[in-house]
Design a protein around this motif. Structure first.
Motif, mmCIF file in Angstrom:
data_model
loop_
_atom_site.group_PDB
_atom_site.id
_atom_site.type_symbol
_atom_site.label_atom_id
_atom_site.label_comp_id
_atom_site.label_asym_id
_atom_site.label_seq_id
_atom_site.Cartn_x
_atom_site.Cartn_y
_atom_site.Cartn_z
ATOM 1 N N HIS A 162 0.852 -1.204 -0.126
ATOM 2 C CA HIS A 162 -0.028 0.016 0.039
ATOM 3 C C HIS A 162 0.907 1.221 0.098
ATOM 4 N N HIS A 163 2.232 1.006 -0.187
ATOM 5 C CA HIS A 163 3.239 2.422 -0.097
ATOM 6 C C HIS A 163 2.882 2.852 -1.331
ATOM 7 N N LYS A 164 3.405 4.141 -1.569
ATOM 8 C CA LYS A 164 3.462 5.023 -2.669
ATOM 9 C C LYS A 164 5.046 4.283 -3.404
ATOM 10 N N PHE A 168 9.851 3.587 0.903
ATOM 11 C CA PHE A 168 10.013 2.608 2.008
ATOM 12 C C PHE A 168 10.084 2.982 3.512
ATOM 13 N N SER A 169 9.581 1.677 4.280
ATOM 14 C CA SER A 169 9.276 2.185 5.496
ATOM 15 C C SER A 169 9.913 0.907 6.467
ATOM 16 N N ILE A 170 9.549 0.961 7.746
ATOM 17 C CA ILE A 170 9.719 -0.204 8.639
ATOM 18 C C ILE A 170 8.563 -1.158 8.897
ATOM 19 N N ILE A 171 8.592 -2.072 9.587
ATOM 20 C CA ILE A 171 7.700 -3.099 9.783
ATOM 21 C C ILE A 171 6.671 -2.608 10.736
ATOM 22 N N GLU A 231 4.181 -12.089 0.498
ATOM 23 C CA GLU A 231 3.804 -11.184 -0.791
ATOM 24 C C GLU A 231 2.476 -10.590 -0.604
ATOM 25 N N LYS A 232 1.606 -11.054 0.300
ATOM 26 C CA LYS A 232 0.252 -10.105 0.468
ATOM 27 C C LYS A 232 0.692 -8.805 1.158
ATOM 28 N N GLU A 233 1.817 -8.785 1.778
ATOM 29 C CA GLU A 233 2.117 -7.463 2.433
ATOM 30 C C GLU A 233 3.092 -6.694 1.872
ATOM 31 N N ILE A 234 4.009 -7.345 1.471
ATOM 32 C CA ILE A 234 5.548 -6.695 1.303
ATOM 33 C C ILE A 234 5.886 -6.944 -0.116
ATOM 34 N N LEU A 235 6.201 -5.948 -0.967
ATOM 35 C CA LEU A 235 6.514 -6.102 -2.253
ATOM 36 C C LEU A 235 8.029 -6.310 -2.374
ATOM 37 N N SER A 236 8.840 -5.575 -1.349
ATOM 38 C CA SER A 236 10.515 -5.672 -1.417
ATOM 39 C C SER A 236 11.002 -5.447 -0.101
ATOM 40 N N ALA A 237 12.020 -5.850 0.047
ATOM 41 C CA ALA A 237 12.787 -5.476 1.561
ATOM 42 C C ALA A 237 14.223 -5.903 1.450
ATOM 43 N N ASP A 238 14.984 -5.173 2.187
ATOM 44 C CA ASP A 238 16.431 -5.260 2.127
ATOM 45 C C ASP A 238 17.124 -4.541 3.233
ATOM 46 N N TRP A 239 18.267 -4.860 3.397
ATOM 47 C CA TRP A 239 19.041 -4.117 4.260
ATOM 48 C C TRP A 239 19.818 -2.939 3.614
ATOM 49 N N SER A 247 14.019 6.529 -0.542
ATOM 50 C CA SER A 247 13.050 7.484 0.110
ATOM 51 C C SER A 247 12.060 6.900 1.175
ATOM 52 N N THR A 248 12.353 7.459 2.284
ATOM 53 C CA THR A 248 11.470 6.829 3.631
ATOM 54 C C THR A 248 10.518 7.668 4.160
ATOM 55 N N ALA A 249 9.821 7.177 5.307
ATOM 56 C CA ALA A 249 8.758 7.883 5.932
ATOM 57 C C ALA A 249 9.058 9.342 6.185
ATOM 58 N N PRO A 250 8.466 10.168 6.313
ATOM 59 C CA PRO A 250 8.704 11.781 6.520
ATOM 60 C C PRO A 250 9.215 11.814 8.196
#
Length: 270
Positions: A162-164, A168-171, A231-239, A247-250
């Motif tokens: 659901h992110h733009k 990217f953000s955190i869990i 896959e239902k919640e996360i499109l991609s994730a990495d360190w 780009s992250t949350a304000p």
């Protein structure tokens, strides 16, 4: 302290949160929350019989003013989403969030969910009571955990469904019935990205009126496991390291604040 159903007077002075359709009234030209004596502000709304006191900001009482759907439609261009307040007037976001949640409760708890009879407002607290069956309701608050996970000099960032795009953000996730906040952190991390964490530390909290969440923030350290994404919640994730942050949350959001705090810890780990 919230005090509902205060008899309205034209000479009442305060901040006026006018909430409708998940938006707040920010009139031109300054697009600010109206503040002053009601009769002096000349707001284009019918004076109510009652208003609701939801707190104090800068020494001035904050009121919730409820309006009709017709009044909202007539002045819709001067209503803005809550994120506008969060990003442009962050010091006022807390009481706008509170005003919305009080308004939502009052609008959605007029009838009993158990027997269908009309509810009555309790006069000494914000609650509704059904006299025929004695069912009592309080404003709904949905606790959510949000956690920034660090692995030495890197942070785990994820792009949710659901992110733009590119954001990217955190869990994060809702607390389930019967769970502690800490249990929710471990479960959500395991479900969404498949790893285990350790050394949880409470960071802070933030009301999130979408529609009635309370975000409870933690920092944590990576313990074990490989990234396996839901896959239902996360499109991609990495360190990510400090030199390749996406780009992250304000910073106005608790997610942005947790990321900023973790970046400080990453610098110390280098």
């Amino acid at each position: 302290m919230i005090q509902h159903s205060i008899n309205f007077k034209q000479e009442l002075e305060g901040w006026w949160c006018v909430i409708a359709n998940h938006k707040v009234y920010l009139p031109s030209p300054n697009n600010n929350i109206p503040c002053g004596v009601f009769s002096d502000l000349a707001m284009p709304f019918t004076p109510p019989e009652q208003v609701h006191e939801i707190g104090v900001f800068e020494g001035v009482t904050v009121y919730l003013l409820q309006i009709t759907d017709q009044e909202f439609s007539q002045h819709e261009t001067e209503f803005f989403g809550f994120r506008t307040v969060l990003f442009e007037q962050p010091d006022k976001f807390e009481f706008v969030a509170r005003a919305f949640q009080v308004d939502l409760f009052l609008r959605t708890h007029q009838f009993c969910g158990q027997c269908g009879e009309k509810m009555t407002l309790i006069d000494w607290e914000l609650a509704t009571q059904c006299k025929p069956c004695n069912h009592r309701c309080y404003p709904r608050i949905s606790p959510c955990i949000i956690v920034a996970i660090r692995n030495k000099e890197k942070i785990l960032l994820a792009q949710g469904v659901h992110h733009k795009p590119g954001q990217f953000s955190i869990i994060a996730g809702f607390v389930e019935s019967g769970e502690t906040l800490e249990q929710a952190v471990h479960r959500e991390v395991g479900e969404e990205v498949g790893i285990k964490v350790k050394n949880l530390k409470y960071f802070g909290s933030q009301p999130w009126p979408f529609p009635h969440s309370l975000m409870v923030g933690y920092t944590a350290e990576y313990d074990s496991g490989e990234l396996v994404l839901c896959e239902k919640e996360i499109l991609s994730a990495d360190w990510y390291g400090l030199d390749n942050m996406p780009s992250t949350a304000p910073i106005q959001s608790i997610a942005g604040q947790l990321i900023a705090q973790t970046k400080k810890m990453m610098k110390l780990a280098q």
